[in-house]
Design a protein around this motif. Structure first.
Motif, short mmCIF file in Angstrom:
data_model
loop_
_atom_site.label_atom_id
_atom_site.label_comp_id
_atom_site.label_asym_id
_atom_site.label_seq_id
_atom_site.Cartn_x
_atom_site.Cartn_y
_atom_site.Cartn_z
N VAL A 164 0.83 -1.20 0.00
CA VAL A 164 0.00 0.00 0.00
C VAL A 164 0.86 1.25 0.00
N GLU A 165 1.88 1.28 0.84
CA GLU A 165 2.74 2.46 0.92
C GLU A 165 3.44 2.72 -0.42
N ALA A 166 3.90 1.65 -1.08
CA ALA A 166 4.55 1.82 -2.38
C ALA A 166 3.56 2.29 -3.42
N ALA A 167 2.33 1.76 -3.37
CA ALA A 167 1.31 2.17 -4.34
C ALA A 167 1.00 3.66 -4.20
N VAL A 168 0.94 4.13 -2.97
CA VAL A 168 0.68 5.56 -2.74
C VAL A 168 1.87 6.39 -3.18
N ASP A 169 3.08 5.97 -2.79
CA ASP A 169 4.29 6.74 -3.11
C ASP A 169 4.50 6.89 -4.61
N HIS A 170 4.18 5.85 -5.37
CA HIS A 170 4.45 5.87 -6.81
C HIS A 170 3.24 6.30 -7.65
N GLY A 171 2.16 6.70 -6.98
CA GLY A 171 1.04 7.27 -7.72
C GLY A 171 0.07 6.28 -8.31
N TYR A 172 0.02 5.05 -7.76
CA TYR A 172 -0.91 4.05 -8.29
C TYR A 172 -2.37 4.47 -8.06
N TYR A 173 -2.63 5.20 -6.98
CA TYR A 173 -4.00 5.60 -6.67
C TYR A 173 -4.35 6.99 -7.18
N ARG A 174 -3.46 7.60 -7.95
CA ARG A 174 -3.79 8.89 -8.53
C ARG A 174 -4.73 8.70 -9.72
N THR A 175 -5.36 9.80 -10.13
CA THR A 175 -6.21 9.78 -11.32
C THR A 175 -5.72 10.85 -12.29
N PRO A 176 -5.15 10.47 -13.45
CA PRO A 176 -4.90 9.08 -13.89
C PRO A 176 -3.71 8.49 -13.14
N ARG A 177 -3.59 7.18 -13.19
CA ARG A 177 -2.52 6.51 -12.47
C ARG A 177 -1.16 6.88 -13.02
#
Length: 259
Positions: A188-201
């Protein structure tokens, strides 16, 4: 320690603050921190809703016509301070201070008078209902407190006893990402740090898996498990454990998008 939970329902037109929540059903507020003493109350509260609702709440808080924690007829001429300390689209965090002066009988002050010091308070407002949760050193005086709360009620308000027992809300809801298994927390922390949950990803699931040196399916599984836990924890705070479990069970059919 004991936990005392009760709700107060408001008819339209009897409380300017609750009228905003009734006029905008999507609006929701929850106490983050609250300090109560005989001479005042300090509160940090998070409010979410439409910009229109938030502006209307600002108007009520900026010039309150009555104590927002009082439910009776007593005059309440108090010192009041309110400030937005953080905001984003559709939500804000607000700090407020209200002194206990004159004949102001707020719910927190009545709690201190009947059960003594060491009371922790939390409120949640949504629609016509405000739920109060009190964490107490013991349950001595709770019967007298509830009786006085009933006696204090002005017309248009209804109080309902919900729970008195060992603490559960305060322990079950005090959750953090640290409670996730280490591999799920790292995902989860890596997904947030690398922008996986941004729109657009900003990064695809496959690229993120490469960065973490795990297979794509392993990362997807870890994120799915972590997301289910996060959603369940969040929904339980708002809906209660039974409805939350049903919602998560229904949502468990969903899967993370490929990329």
């Amino acid at each position: 320690m004991r936990e005392f939970i009760f709700t107060i329902d408001y008819d339209p037109g009897v409380d300017p603050l609750m009228d905003v929540f009734m006029d905008h059903p999507e609006t929701h507020s929850r106490t983050i921190a609250c300090n109560v003493a005989e001479d005042g109350m300090w509160r940090l509260e998070r409010i979410a809703g439409s910009e229109t609702a938030l502006q209307e709440l600002d108007e009520v808080f900026d010039d309150p016509v009555q104590c927002t924690e009082c439910i009776g007829f007593h005059d309440c001429d108090t010192e009041w301070y309110y400030e937005v300390i953080a905001e984003a689209e559709g939500q804000r965090t607000v700090y407020s201070y209200r002194s206990e002066a004159g004949d102001c009988h707020s719910v927190p002050r009545l709690a201190i008078e009947h059960v003594g010091h060491g009371v922790l308070c939390e409120t949640e407002r949504r629609g016509s209902r405000c739920e109060w949760r009190l964490l107490l050193c013991n349950d001595r005086g709770v019967d007298d407190l509830f009786s006085e709360l009933e006696d204090e009620l002005r017309p248009g308000l209804t109080i309902e006893f919900r729970q008195l027992g060992d603490p559960s809300y305060w322990t079950d809801e005090a959750v953090t990402l640290a409670e996730l298994p280490p591999e799920q927390q790292a995902a989860v922390e890596a997904a947030v740090d690398h922008g996986y949950y941004r729109t657009p990803r900003a990064v695809s699931l496959s690229d993120l898996a490469d960065r973490l040196d795990v297979s794509r399916s392993t990362l997807q599984y870890r994120l799915q498990r972590a997301e289910a836990w996060i959603v369940r924890s969040f929904v339980t705070r708002s809906m209660g454990p039974v409805e939350a479990e049903e919602s998560v069970a229904e949502g468990s059919r969903l899967r993370v998008a490929d990329d």
